[in-house]
Design a protein around this motif. Structure first.
Motif, short mmCIF file in Angstrom:
data_model
loop_
_atom_site.label_atom_id
_atom_site.label_comp_id
_atom_site.label_asym_id
_atom_site.label_seq_id
_atom_site.Cartn_x
_atom_site.Cartn_y
_atom_site.Cartn_z
N CYS A 829 0.80 -1.27 -0.07
CA CYS A 829 0.08 0.09 0.12
C CYS A 829 0.77 1.41 0.17
N ASP A 851 -5.16 -5.16 -7.60
CA ASP A 851 -5.17 -3.63 -7.95
C ASP A 851 -4.85 -3.25 -6.48
N ARG A 853 -5.33 0.01 -5.39
CA ARG A 853 -6.29 0.93 -4.48
C ARG A 853 -7.44 0.12 -3.92
N PRO A 854 -8.00 -0.66 -4.56
CA PRO A 854 -9.23 -1.20 -3.81
C PRO A 854 -8.66 -2.26 -3.00
N PHE A 855 -7.44 -3.09 -3.21
CA PHE A 855 -6.99 -4.06 -1.90
C PHE A 855 -6.52 -3.19 -0.82
N CYS A 856 -5.90 -2.02 -0.95
CA CYS A 856 -5.65 -1.28 0.20
C CYS A 856 -6.76 -0.61 1.01
N ARG A 857 -7.47 -0.21 0.16
CA ARG A 857 -8.65 0.55 0.62
C ARG A 857 -9.52 -0.62 1.67
N GLN A 858 -9.48 -1.72 1.19
CA GLN A 858 -10.36 -2.77 1.83
C GLN A 858 -9.59 -3.02 3.31
N GLU A 887 -15.52 6.12 -0.86
CA GLU A 887 -14.54 5.74 -1.89
C GLU A 887 -15.10 4.42 -2.47
N ASP A 888 -15.34 3.31 -1.53
CA ASP A 888 -15.65 1.94 -1.80
C ASP A 888 -16.97 2.17 -2.46
N GLN A 890 -19.80 2.74 -0.47
CA GLN A 890 -20.79 2.42 0.50
C GLN A 890 -21.05 3.99 1.09
#
Length: 990
Positions: A829, A851, A853-858, A887-888, A890
């Motif tokens: 990240c 990817d 961005r989504p991986f680190c966001r989660q 950003e996700d 929700q």
């Protein structure tokens, strides 16, 4: 004192003396070998010279002693004197060897021709070993002559038992020296113990001789030629056959031991402990078999008339076991494929099953010499001594030839399997000839020849190739989806195997094994280490002019090739024990630049340390890329004595770098001892770690370390395309700085109160190679130092980049040492483009790296949910979680959390910014501006808040205000989250 008691004392003293003498002999031999390789080198040539000289001395001593002592009256005085002389030499040997080292160094400075230098090695080795070895060899006939007080049959039986008890003592001495004394106490103490044993042997002989004299005074004189019933004059034809047979058996025995050692390395690694273990097992088998053979021959001789057939049967059995043993070792009976090549850094494997397989052939081989001595049935005492000593000498001479020819000449010519077939055929020929007695019968001669020929055809044509089994075993052990064996070669120094592996979870790379031990591969981190080790010292050197470089160990040529990636290198000398490197080079040209065929490359087959001693050439840079410090062929390259020699061979301003394993081999206090050893000679040292791996190197500079940033970057920019500097993160100063790990203060802190150093006399890695492994010191990540204080002309942007690289390195190092995947994910990240991070993420996710961005966001969402659950009133965590959830996608939960955080902290700038940015993205610009204006007033120097406010003003149609805030954000920092979008909004897209 009764006659019976005196007889018992005599026999007990004789056997005890010869047992202790055997132990002392091998303790001395193992220790001398340890000391002598420091003097004349650890190459195969030097090792062969040592074996030839020592065994030659043993054979000559036995032969001459047999002839001289057979004419003397029965007495143990000659034996006693020999033991005293050997003991004195043993005690003085460390000082004598130091003197010989000085002589060798002086002569090597005069002798420039390498062939002549080999002759000098021979002279020095003869000076060191030939006299004591000859005296040791003479103790055998001396003891036989001194103990020959009975009938011929009893004399020959006692000869066999003496040979056995001496060999059993030798086995014990080998084990004690190699696994206890040298490991725990060092060379000088071990030599002192050997001296003590010789003194004890002499005292035992003195007691025995006193009992012998007392018995002789009471006994009636007997004619010297009197023979006991059943004794016979030696048969000339039988004598000739046994002379040839014992020579052949000696050849097969020692050649088999040499070859078996190469196979044993596949199980136990190439550590120092392997060789005394194999030798001890070998001697143990011979000792046991000598007793069994002597007793069994006597039993058969009393019960039947076919006792001599035992020799032929045993020889055939020995041939069969010699041939079958390598196949058993390469089967799954001992160690399954999944563990086959994973033992180098593990705890010692239980050696008993392996030793049982080794001992099986030696039990048969070792009984042949005692049986041959009994078959001669010499009549007189002198004849018994002379014939037994001669057979012993012939057996030793055969062993000398076998040990000298097997590895260096026969294996490269016909392979291990071919040599095994020859040894089996030698034993079979001896067995068939003995059983058929073809000497006087043409038909029997023809049957013998046809039988051996048919056996030879069968052994050559039908069994599977050992090399195929060997390479296939390595391939199976990798447990990869696909493994192809692309190269195998049986060389003088090593058996080479190169494999291509493809597996999404285990990696796709090319791997090279020497004698079953992985030495190099094209794994990302492996290649990265070799490239950095080769090029960085060159680029760091204070001079921009032509440089002479020495690299110790070729491996796959990656380090050497990386040295020549710089056009500043005028000449590169590479020294390696393995002479067969060209074929390896050709399989790794993608990563080594085809270094072997470069005009600046010069190869030398030698031990790296001895090459420094004998070449007397000065270098601008010396790089040691040798294998593990606990291996039998590299331990001498990790001592204070070696480092002092390196320092002497460096020119003013010279740099030394050495590869270091950090997590699998440096166990317990060994890492601290090694650092202390290195710094005791090179105080200006830094430690560079390929984070995520167990690979590192120490860099010794003449002055305290400093790095001129613009100068280094200019040199990095000139690296050739084949080097792939960017791919391996060696293209920028910031990337290289990420590998910087320990400076002087950090090393001093890590060493702590440790005062021990590795020396030739006492090497602490010895013990680690022989005992159960301790867990590695799980502390290296905790000592990471900053390189920033050592930089010259470093800008603010570079320093920020270096801090980021250091953070990534720390996280990946934690992942390696503490086995925490979360640390690897944190590193991903921080910098998803980092090559080391990419490599390990690829393995974790079977080649499909998610990817970023989504991986680190989660990952962040999970983290802040845990915080929020534990601390419901934590409004900063609510605001962060609200940003991430929005950003996700929700949205509802994000808006709810942002509102709750604002209600709890209406005057907090970060909370106001989060709420305002969410409102802006929802299109509620008025509400967004209200919150963001208040956030900007509370956080006037925050570029992200200014960027958010500027974007909101633009969306609300207030362009001047919007541009002003965007420009303010970029003036504060040009590298914040959203900087690229800010430039885009301003029309300054980059």
């Amino acid at each position: 004192m009764t006659s019976r008691l005196r007889s018992w004392i005599f026999l007990a003293s004789v056997y005890l003396a010869f047992f202790v003498s055997g132990a002392g002999c091998l303790i001395a031999e193992v220790t001398w070998n340890r000391m002598l390789i420091v003097v004349v080198g650890n190459s195969l040539t030097s090792a062969a010279i040592i074996v030839v000289v020592f065994m030659g001395g043993l054979g000559l001593g036995s032969y001459v002693g047999g002839r001289v002592l057979s004419k003397r009256q029965v007495s143990l005085v000659p034996y006693l004197l020999l033991e005293v002389c050997v003991g004195i030499y043993v005690l003085a040997s460390p000082h004598l060897f130091d003197l010989l080292a000085d002589v060798f160094n002086s002569l090597s400075g005069v002798v420039q021709n390498r062939d002549l230098l080999t002759a000098v090695r021979m002279v020095v080795t003869i000076a060191a070993l030939f006299l004591p070895a000859t005296l040791m060899g003479a103790t055998f006939p001396a003891m036989i002559a001194g103990a020959a007080t009975d009938s011929p049959l009893k004399r020959t039986a006692r000869t066999g038992y003496l040979y056995s008890i001496n060999t059993l003592g030798a086995a014990l001495g080998t084990y004690v020296a190699g696994w206890i004394l040298l490991l725990e106490f060092g060379v000088h103490f071990t030599v002192a113990c050997a001296f003590g044993l010789y003194v004890f042997a002499a005292l035992s002989a003195l007691v025995g001789n006193t009992a012998l004299k007392a018995s002789a005074r009471e006994a009636a004189p007997q004619p010297e030629s009197e023979e006991a019933p059943g004794a016979a004059v030696v048969d000339v034809g039988l004598w000739r056959f046994l002379a040839v047979a014992t020579f052949g058996i000696g050849f097969a025995s020692l050649a088999y031991e040499i070859l078996l050692t190469r196979l044993i390395i596949l199980y136990l690694g190439n550590t120092i402990r392997v060789f005394p273990l194999v030798l001890a097992a070998f001697l143990l088998g011979i000792g046991i078999s000598a007793v069994a053979g002597t007793w069994l021959y006597g039993f058969l001789d009393r019960k039947t008339s076919k006792a001599n057939s035992l020799f032929g049967v045993v020889a055939l059995g020995a041939g069969a076991f010699i041939f079958l043993t390598p196949y058993v070792l390469l089967s799954d009976l001992i160690i399954g494929s999944e563990h086959f090549v994973k033992l180098v850094d593990a705890g010692p494997v239980n050696p008993l099953p392996i030793l049982l397989i080794i001992v099986a052939p030696t039990i048969l081989i070792g009984s042949l010499l005692p049986i041959a001595i009994r078959m001669l049935r010499p009549g007189g005492r002198g004849e018994a001594t002379k014939e037994a000593a001669t057979l012993y000498a012939l057996n030793t001479a055969g062993g000398l030839l076998g040990a000298g020819l097997a590895n260096r000449y026969l294996v490269p010519l016909i392979g291990i399997q071919g040599v095994i077939v020859i040894l089996a055929l030698v034993c079979a020929a001896v067995g068939v000839s003995s059983l058929l007695s073809p000497g006087r019968n043409a038909l029997r001669r023809a049957v013998a020849v046809v039988s051996i020929f048919a056996l030879a055809v069968g052994l050559i044509a039908f069994p599977p190739r050992l090399m195929d089994l060997y390479a296939g075993k390595i391939a199976e052990s990798k447990l990869a989806k696909s493994v192809d064996v692309i190269y195998t070669y049986e060389g003088r120094a090593a058996t080479v195997s190169v494999l291509d592996q493809a597996d999404p979870q285990r990696g796709t790379y090319r791997d090279m094994y020497l004698n079953g031990v992985e030495e190099a591969s094209t794994r990302f981190w492996h290649t990265q280490l070799f490239k950095l080790l080769g090029i960085f010292p060159v680029l760091m050197h204070e001079s921009d002019g032509p440089k002479d470089v020495l690299v110790i160990a070729f491996g796959a040529g990656i380090t050497a090739g990386s040295v020549l990636a710089s056009d500043e290198v005028a000449s590169l000398d590479v020294v390696d024990l393995n002479p067969d490197v060209e074929g390896i080079n050709d399989l790794f040209t993608d990563v080594n630049g085809d270094v072997f065929h470069k005009p600046r490359f010069h190869f030398h087959e030698d031990d790296g340390r001895n090459y420094l001693v004998t070449s007397h050439k000065k270098y601008d840079l010396i790089i040691s890329d040798s294998t593990h410090p606990r291996s039998y062929d590299s331990w001498i390259l990790y001592t204070k004595n070696f480092y002092e020699r390196v320092r002497e061979q460096l020119r003013p301003g010279g740099i030394f770098a050495q590869w270091v394993p950090v997590s699998e081999s440096m166990r317990g206090p060994l890492f601290r001892i090694h650092l202390n050893t290195f710094r005791s000679v090179f105080p200006n040292s830094t430690f560079w770690y390929i984070y995520g791996s167990d690979q590192a190197f120490l860099l010794a500079t003449p002055e305290p370390f400093s790095l001129d940033v613009p100068r280094l970057q200019r040199k990095l920019d000139k690296l050739p395309d084949w080097f792939r500097a960017k791919h391996y993160q060696i293209d920028t100063v910031a990337r290289i700085a990420g590998f910087f790990w320990l400076d002087g203060p950090a090393m001093a802190k890590m060493i702590g109160s440790e005062t021990r150093v590795n020396e030739d006399d006492r090497h602490y890695f010895d013990k680690q190679s022989a005992v159960w492994a301790l867990p590695p010191d799980m502390q290296l990540p905790l000592y990471q130092a900053s390189i920033v204080p050592y930089l010259k002309h470093a800008g603010r942007k570079l320093i920020a980049d270096i801090h980021e690289e250091a953070a990534v390195g720390r996280q990946v190092a934690n992942f390696k040492f503490f086995r925490r995947q979360s640390d690897l994910f944190n590193a991903y990240c921080i910098d998803a483009e980092n090559g080391n991070v990419q490599y390990y993420m690829s393995l974790v996710f079977s080649g499909e790296v998610p990817d970023q961005r989504p991986f680190c966001r989660q990952a962040e969402i999970r983290h802040f949910r845990r915080v929020y659950a534990e601390q419901p009133g934590n409004y900063p965590a609510m605001a962060m979680l609200a940003d991430l959830l929005y950003e996700d996608g929700q949205v509802d939960e994000a808006v709810s959390l942002a509102q709750r955080a604002l209600s709890l902290a209406p005057q907090n700038g970060a909370v106001l910014d989060s709420y305002g940015w969410i409102m802006f993205q929802e299109g509620k610009y008025a509400e967004a501006l209200k919150a963001l204006e208040k956030a900007a007033s509370l956080l006037p120097g925050n570029p992200v808040v200014s960027y958010h406010l500027g974007a909101a003003y633009l969306a609300a149609g207030k362009h001047d205000r919007g541009r002003a805030h965007l420009e303010k954000a970029l003036s504060i920092s040009d590298d914040f989250d959203g900087a690229d979008h800010a430039r885009e909004l301003l029309g300054k897209r980059e």
